[in-house]
Design a protein around this motif. Structure first.
Motif, PDB file in Angstrom:
ATOM      1  N   ALA B  35      18.835   6.576 -30.223  1.00 35.76           N
ATOM      2  CA  ALA B  35      18.594   7.419 -31.213  1.00 35.76           C
ATOM      3  C   ALA B  35      19.156   8.602 -30.229  1.00 35.76           C
ATOM      4  O   ALA B  35      18.854   8.800 -29.272  1.00 35.76           O
ATOM      5  CB  ALA B  35      17.267   7.695 -31.950  1.00 35.76           C
ATOM      6  N   PRO B  36      19.533  10.048 -31.043  1.00 39.18           N
ATOM      7  CA  PRO B  36      19.840  11.062 -30.268  1.00 39.18           C
ATOM      8  C   PRO B  36      18.505  11.595 -29.241  1.00 39.18           C
ATOM      9  O   PRO B  36      17.486  11.872 -29.663  1.00 39.18           O
ATOM     10  CB  PRO B  36      20.044  11.938 -31.454  1.00 39.18           C
ATOM     11  CG  PRO B  36      20.487  11.133 -32.531  1.00 39.18           C
ATOM     12  CD  PRO B  36      19.565  10.096 -32.572  1.00 39.18           C
ATOM     13  N   VAL B  37      18.885  11.568 -28.243  1.00 36.74           N
ATOM     14  CA  VAL B  37      17.874  12.184 -27.091  1.00 36.74           C
ATOM     15  C   VAL B  37      18.527  13.370 -26.510  1.00 36.74           C
ATOM     16  O   VAL B  37      19.800  13.676 -26.255  1.00 36.74           O
ATOM     17  CB  VAL B  37      17.730  11.088 -25.878  1.00 36.74           C
ATOM     18  CG1 VAL B  37      17.181   9.801 -26.526  1.00 36.74           C
ATOM     19  CG2 VAL B  37      19.175  10.589 -25.584  1.00 36.74           C
ATOM     20  N   THR B  38      17.604  14.273 -25.741  1.00 37.40           N
ATOM     21  CA  THR B  38      17.816  15.279 -25.213  1.00 37.40           C
ATOM     22  C   THR B  38      18.144  15.099 -23.689  1.00 37.40           C
ATOM     23  O   THR B  38      17.604  13.964 -23.154  1.00 37.40           O
ATOM     24  CB  THR B  38      16.646  16.473 -25.111  1.00 37.40           C
ATOM     25  OG1 THR B  38      15.553  15.926 -24.433  1.00 37.40           O
ATOM     26  CG2 THR B  38      16.108  16.646 -26.599  1.00 37.40           C
ATOM     27  N   ILE B  39      18.694  16.037 -23.101  1.00 38.15           N
ATOM     28  CA  ILE B  39      18.908  15.893 -21.527  1.00 38.15           C
ATOM     29  C   ILE B  39      17.769  15.405 -20.816  1.00 38.15           C
ATOM     30  O   ILE B  39      17.663  14.560 -19.969  1.00 38.15           O
ATOM     31  CB  ILE B  39      19.617  16.961 -20.902  1.00 38.15           C
ATOM     32  CG1 ILE B  39      20.753  16.997 -21.721  1.00 38.15           C
ATOM     33  CG2 ILE B  39      19.774  16.907 -19.432  1.00 38.15           C
ATOM     34  CD1 ILE B  39      22.186  16.909 -20.618  1.00 38.15           C
ATOM     35  N   PRO B  40      16.442  16.222 -20.899  1.00 36.74           N
ATOM     36  CA  PRO B  40      15.368  16.044 -20.203  1.00 36.74           C
ATOM     37  C   PRO B  40      15.157  14.422 -20.370  1.00 36.74           C
ATOM     38  O   PRO B  40      14.419  13.766 -19.515  1.00 36.74           O
ATOM     39  CB  PRO B  40      14.289  16.936 -20.680  1.00 36.74           C
ATOM     40  CG  PRO B  40      15.152  18.011 -21.247  1.00 36.74           C
ATOM     41  CD  PRO B  40      16.588  17.605 -21.579  1.00 36.74           C
TER      42      PRO B  40
END
Lengths: 144, 144
Positions: B35-40
DNA sequence: CTTCCTGCAAAAGTTTTGCATTAAC
DNA sequence: GTTAATGCAAAACTTTTGCAGGAAG
């Protein structure tokens, strides 16, 4: 006082906020733009100058009141437009080359199909869908 | 070497870029996330540590190569996922309360209708549509 | 008169960039 | 051996926040 301003005033009142000159000016600028605009554009658009911080703060308030909608088309700045029920339900053509955003409306039949399909899917997942967003990403006429 | 990595290597090669360990690791992490994830999230996800700047730089390269797609769901961080043709065409349920993003797939019939309608509209406006994006905004099960 | 909006400047937070080192071709 | 990627730290840029002054109710 136009109907647009009346609605804005009412919705702000509903969350106990004032409809000040600055906020009215933002609504005017958004209405004049007719398409999603960035904060720098909003600041340069009007006749009177406006502090950047006031723009950010007031757009946040207007968003909470349901008068303004914030969209984040890939690009440096966020873009703002009037809420859909103050204009008409529409979608966006987003140019992946220059970042410009144009509005378009879909045929009513497509909207009906879309809304129904989307509500069914969301319901099956325990998701309470409030709205859908249909955007087209591509290259605009100016960039080809 | 899995098919996913082969495709990634090929696409990077097409724009004269190398498929290094760091880039392979990003593809692995994105694939694992599903699923779409953030950089952190990406940084904390993997086994080996990774410099933030490398993540940003390599995701930009992977996006140019068409391996990764960047979505900006309203929230603090941008989110990344594998390109659609490496997974399967899907859409997003975006929770306006907590910012979480879930994937879902639409019935094929709806997709066909959508694609056709959308191409017609774009063509009439001199817009070269490359893809469409259909997202549902609402409140997820956890937040109700 | 009390509350809250405004504008300026500074802070916070996300993303990008310089530079020396290390790895890939 | 040459070219490019990595990691660290610092810079750039968008957005948020503190504070003093002023407008609205």
């Amino acid at each position: 006082m136009s109907e647009l301003h009346q609605i804005a005033a009412t919705r702000l009142g509903a969350i106990r906020q004032r409809y000040t000159d600055g906020r009215r000016s933002l609504v005017d600028r958004l209405s004049a733009a007719g398409a999603p605009v960035t904060i720098p554009e909003l600041l340069s658009l009007g006749d009177e100058p406006m502090a950047q911080s006031s723009a950010y703060r007031n757009l946040a308030v207007l968003e909470q009141a349901g008068v303004v909608h914030r969209i984040t088309a890939s690009g440096d700045f966020a873009r703002f437009e009037l809420a859909e029920d103050l204009t008409e339900h529409h979608h966006h053509l987003i140019c992946s080359s220059c970042g410009a955003v144009e509005d378009f409306t879909a045929p009513a039949a497509l909207e009906r199909t879309l809304t129904k399909a989307v509500d069914d899917i969301a319901a099956a997942r325990g998701f309470d869908a409030r709205q859908h967003r249909l955007d087209l990403i591509g290259v605009c006429g100016n960039c080809t």
